[in-house]
Design a protein around this motif. Structure first.
Motif, PDB file in Angstrom:
ATOM      1  N   LYS A   1       0.068  -4.381  -6.821  1.00  0.00           N
ATOM      2  CA  LYS A   1      -1.456  -3.996  -6.585  1.00  0.00           C
ATOM      3  C   LYS A   1      -1.647  -3.206  -5.705  1.00  0.00           C
ATOM      4  CE  LYS A   1      -2.661  -8.203  -9.342  1.00  0.00           C
ATOM      5  NZ  LYS A   1      -3.355  -9.377  -9.223  1.00  0.00           N
ATOM      6  N   TRP A   2      -1.343  -1.900  -5.385  1.00  0.00           N
ATOM      7  CA  TRP A   2      -1.531  -1.132  -4.246  1.00  0.00           C
ATOM      8  C   TRP A   2      -2.966  -0.855  -4.082  1.00  0.00           C
ATOM      9  CZ3 TRP A   2      -3.951   3.531  -4.436  1.00  0.00           C
ATOM     10  CH2 TRP A   2      -4.044   4.093  -5.406  1.00  0.00           C
ATOM     11  N   LEU A   3      -3.795  -0.605  -4.898  1.00  0.00           N
ATOM     12  CA  LEU A   3      -5.158  -0.049  -4.544  1.00  0.00           C
ATOM     13  C   LEU A   3      -5.745  -1.277  -3.957  1.00  0.00           C
ATOM     14  CD1 LEU A   3      -7.356   2.086  -4.922  1.00  0.00           C
ATOM     15  CD2 LEU A   3      -8.020   0.978  -7.177  1.00  0.00           C
ATOM     16  N   ALA A   4      -5.580  -2.593  -4.417  1.00  0.00           N
ATOM     17  CA  ALA A   4      -6.115  -3.807  -3.816  1.00  0.00           C
ATOM     18  C   ALA A   4      -5.557  -3.822  -2.390  1.00  0.00           C
ATOM     19  CB  ALA A   4      -5.714  -5.067  -4.577  1.00  0.00           C
ATOM     20  N   ALA A   5      -4.311  -3.566  -2.164  1.00  0.00           N
ATOM     21  CA  ALA A   5      -3.788  -3.809  -0.892  1.00  0.00           C
ATOM     22  C   ALA A   5      -4.611  -2.718  -0.048  1.00  0.00           C
ATOM     23  CB  ALA A   5      -2.373  -3.722  -0.885  1.00  0.00           C
ATOM     24  N   HIS A   6      -4.610  -1.400  -0.595  1.00  0.00           N
ATOM     25  CA  HIS A   6      -5.158  -0.205   0.337  1.00  0.00           C
ATOM     26  C   HIS A   6      -6.731  -0.423   0.605  1.00  0.00           C
ATOM     27  CE1 HIS A   6      -5.571   3.820   1.538  1.00  0.00           C
ATOM     28  NE2 HIS A   6      -6.691   3.958   0.556  1.00  0.00           N
ATOM     29  N   ASN A   7      -7.349  -1.307  -0.268  1.00  0.00           N
ATOM     30  CA  ASN A   7      -8.941  -1.321   0.198  1.00  0.00           C
ATOM     31  C   ASN A   7      -9.320  -2.781   0.580  1.00  0.00           C
ATOM     32  OD1 ASN A   7      -9.688   1.479  -0.579  1.00  0.00           O
ATOM     33  ND2 ASN A   7      -9.946   0.894  -2.829  1.00  0.00           N
ATOM     34  N   GLU A   8      -8.475  -3.689   0.568  1.00  0.00           N
ATOM     35  CA  GLU A   8      -8.918  -4.933   0.745  1.00  0.00           C
ATOM     36  C   GLU A   8      -7.860  -5.481   2.105  1.00  0.00           C
ATOM     37  OE1 GLU A   8     -10.176  -8.307  -2.292  1.00  0.00           O
ATOM     38  OE2 GLU A   8      -7.712  -8.572  -2.086  1.00  0.00           O
ATOM     39  N   SER A   9      -6.735  -5.294   2.255  1.00  0.00           N
ATOM     40  CA  SER A   9      -5.890  -6.051   3.087  1.00  0.00           C
ATOM     41  C   SER A   9      -6.450  -5.927   4.429  1.00  0.00           C
ATOM     42  CB  SER A   9      -4.311  -5.457   2.812  1.00  0.00           C
ATOM     43  OG  SER A   9      -3.655  -5.777   4.037  1.00  0.00           O
ATOM     44  N   TYR A  10      -6.788  -4.650   4.921  1.00  0.00           N
ATOM     45  CA  TYR A  10      -7.145  -4.261   6.325  1.00  0.00           C
ATOM     46  C   TYR A  10      -8.315  -5.216   6.841  1.00  0.00           C
ATOM     47  CZ  TYR A  10      -3.467  -1.053   4.990  1.00  0.00           C
ATOM     48  OH  TYR A  10      -2.434  -0.338   4.331  1.00  0.00           O
TER      49      TYR A  10
ATOM     50  N   ASP B   1       0.924  -1.233  -0.213  1.00  0.00           N
ATOM     51  CA  ASP B   1      -0.225   0.061   0.271  1.00  0.00           C
ATOM     52  C   ASP B   1       0.922   1.259   0.082  1.00  0.00           C
ATOM     53  OD1 ASP B   1      -1.969   1.893   0.427  1.00  0.00           O
ATOM     54  OD2 ASP B   1      -2.690   1.178   2.176  1.00  0.00           O
ATOM     55  N   ILE B   2       0.687   2.076  -1.068  1.00  0.00           N
ATOM     56  CA  ILE B   2       1.466   3.368  -1.065  1.00  0.00           C
ATOM     57  C   ILE B   2       1.041   4.548  -0.377  1.00  0.00           C
ATOM     58  CG2 ILE B   2       2.720   2.551  -3.446  1.00  0.00           C
ATOM     59  CD1 ILE B   2       0.698   4.701  -4.810  1.00  0.00           C
ATOM     60  N   VAL B   3      -0.249   4.551  -0.041  1.00  0.00           N
ATOM     61  CA  VAL B   3      -0.934   5.390   0.500  1.00  0.00           C
ATOM     62  C   VAL B   3      -0.245   5.875   1.941  1.00  0.00           C
ATOM     63  CG1 VAL B   3      -3.134   6.439   1.478  1.00  0.00           C
ATOM     64  CG2 VAL B   3      -2.857   5.037  -0.641  1.00  0.00           C
ATOM     65  N   PRO B   4       0.108   5.072   2.868  1.00  0.00           N
ATOM     66  CA  PRO B   4       0.740   5.462   4.081  1.00  0.00           C
ATOM     67  C   PRO B   4       1.953   6.409   4.018  1.00  0.00           C
ATOM     68  CG  PRO B   4      -0.107   3.225   4.199  1.00  0.00           C
ATOM     69  CD  PRO B   4      -0.320   3.544   2.580  1.00  0.00           C
ATOM     70  N   VAL B   5       2.389   6.764   2.587  1.00  0.00           N
ATOM     71  CA  VAL B   5       3.555   7.447   2.849  1.00  0.00           C
ATOM     72  C   VAL B   5       3.121   8.921   2.026  1.00  0.00           C
ATOM     73  CG1 VAL B   5       5.345   5.488   2.918  1.00  0.00           C
ATOM     74  CG2 VAL B   5       4.492   6.556   0.685  1.00  0.00           C
ATOM     75  N   LEU B   6       2.048   9.194   1.749  1.00  0.00           N
ATOM     76  CA  LEU B   6       1.707  10.369   0.849  1.00  0.00           C
ATOM     77  C   LEU B   6       1.363  11.317   1.785  1.00  0.00           C
ATOM     78  CD1 LEU B   6      -0.214   8.378  -1.816  1.00  0.00           C
ATOM     79  CD2 LEU B   6       2.032   8.968  -2.081  1.00  0.00           C
ATOM     80  N   SER B   7       1.964  11.788   2.528  1.00  0.00           N
ATOM     81  CA  SER B   7       1.979  13.178   3.374  1.00  0.00           C
ATOM     82  C   SER B   7       3.108  13.934   2.975  1.00  0.00           C
ATOM     83  CB  SER B   7       1.470  12.778   4.746  1.00  0.00           C
ATOM     84  OG  SER B   7       2.663  12.621   5.376  1.00  0.00           O
ATOM     85  N   VAL B   8       3.111  15.152   3.771  1.00  0.00           N
ATOM     86  CA  VAL B   8       4.421  16.013   3.842  1.00  0.00           C
ATOM     87  C   VAL B   8       5.407  15.425   4.433  1.00  0.00           C
ATOM     88  CG1 VAL B   8       3.333  17.350   6.065  1.00  0.00           C
ATOM     89  CG2 VAL B   8       4.816  18.513   4.195  1.00  0.00           C
ATOM     90  N   TYR B   9       5.353  14.713   5.577  1.00  0.00           N
ATOM     91  CA  TYR B   9       6.500  13.979   6.070  1.00  0.00           C
ATOM     92  C   TYR B   9       7.321  13.399   5.148  1.00  0.00           C
ATOM     93  CZ  TYR B   9       4.130  15.720  10.261  1.00  0.00           C
ATOM     94  OH  TYR B   9       3.458  16.456  11.200  1.00  0.00           O
ATOM     95  N   SER B  10       6.787  12.749   4.173  1.00  0.00           N
ATOM     96  CA  SER B  10       7.836  11.880   3.280  1.00  0.00           C
ATOM     97  C   SER B  10       8.729  12.725   2.343  1.00  0.00           C
ATOM     98  CB  SER B  10       6.615  11.254   2.237  1.00  0.00           C
ATOM     99  OG  SER B  10       6.088  12.023   1.315  1.00  0.00           O
TER     100      SER B  10
END
Length: 298
Positions: A246-255, A213-222
């Motif tokens: 498959k980052w979108l699948a990880a983002h919306n399914e893994s958790y 999942d790439i979303v957890p690093v998409l903030s100003v701190y990166s």
């Protein structure tokens, strides 16, 4: 062009502006039957509860780019079938053999969706950008308002949030009004970037992050020297759901998968023993409007 379509167009152009209404509308869950109290034992079960804030809990979140487009076309026109992204329910937290009453505040994430009650919601890309740069936004204002109207002052609160909702949850844990009125004990996020590190967030924060999942690093701190904390900080807990690129699948399914996250208790502690007991059907949902739809509806 019909006037109703003109109103929707106006609201799209004004998305991301401040919440101007005086109250928020609560909607009882229509999709989850009031079938009694249950005990939830791991963080993936709490993720499922958090995901009920999406599209009234009627559609699975998309896992492909094409699926995302189809999903957006369906959800945007849901109108009066939409409940809202802010779920609140009273629960009993049991940890280390001790019980206490808490209020769960569960926040869903990015979704382009229209409500016939309050118009376009502040859960779109504009709010993503505002949160990513630690800026004020109408979603957090709606959360504060919903809590003030529905949670007694002095209560213990546990925040859950997915994606954008997880960023808002971290903002809420740092919000001066919330910290003054409530005791924020825990914040658990799913697929969310680090937010408000320097703002004295209250309580224990746990960020669940699938390795694909790439979303957890998409903030100003990166983009700052704090990138190390963003990627490998002590709040971040990673598991590999086997999604590879498959980052979108990880983002919306893994958790939602117990086989990936079942080893974490309801507070996001690996190997912990905390459980939550509540009636999922008793949860109330609140909207997060970007503008005051009441003025346009007249």
């Amino acid at each position: 062009m019909k006037f109703g379509k003109i109103k929707k167009t106006i609201c799209i152009l004004l998305a991301g502006t401040m919440v101007l209404g005086t109250s928020l509308t609560a909607f009882a869950s229509e999709q989850t039957p009031a079938d009694g109290t249950e005990t939830y034992t791991n963080v993936s079960e709490m993720a499922k509860f958090t995901f009920k804030g999406y599209n009234n809990g009627t559609l699975p979140t998309p896992t492909t780019t094409l699926g995302l487009l189809e999903y957006t076309l369906k959800t945007f026109v849901m109108g009066d079938e939409y409940n809202g992204p802010i779920g609140i329910v009273k629960a009993v937290l049991n940890q280390n053999g001790k019980e206490k009453n808490v209020y769960i505040v569960a926040l869903s994430g990015t979704e382009l969706i229209w409500s016939d009650y309050t118009g376009l919601q502040s859960t779109g890309a504009v709010t993503d950008l505002l949160c990513g740069f630690n800026l004020d936004n109408p979603y957090i204002k709606a959360v504060v308002k919903a809590m003030k109207q529905n949670i007694p002052a002095g209560s213990d609160v546990v925040f859950y949030g997915h994606s954008l909702g997880g960023m808002i949850a971290q903002e809420a844990a740092a919000d001066k009004t919330i910290k003054r009125m409530y005791n924020v004990t825990n914040t658990v996020t799913f697929g969310s970037p680090l937010i408000k590190l320097l703002s004295r967030r209250e309580g224990l924060v746990r960020r669940m992050c699938d390795t694909s999942d790439i979303v957890p690093v998409l903030s100003v701190y990166s983009l700052t020297p704090l990138a190390v904390i963003q990627y490998w900080g002590s709040e971040r807990f990673s598991e590999d759901g086997g999604y590879n690129s498959k980052w979108l699948a990880a983002h919306n399914e893994s958790y939602l998968r117990q086989d990936v996250w079942g080893g974490y208790d309801v507070l996001g502690i690996k190997g912990g023993n905390a459980t939550m007991t509540f009636d999922m059907g008793a949860a109330a949902y609140y909207e997060a409007p970007g503008i005051s739809w009441l003025h346009l509806k007249k």
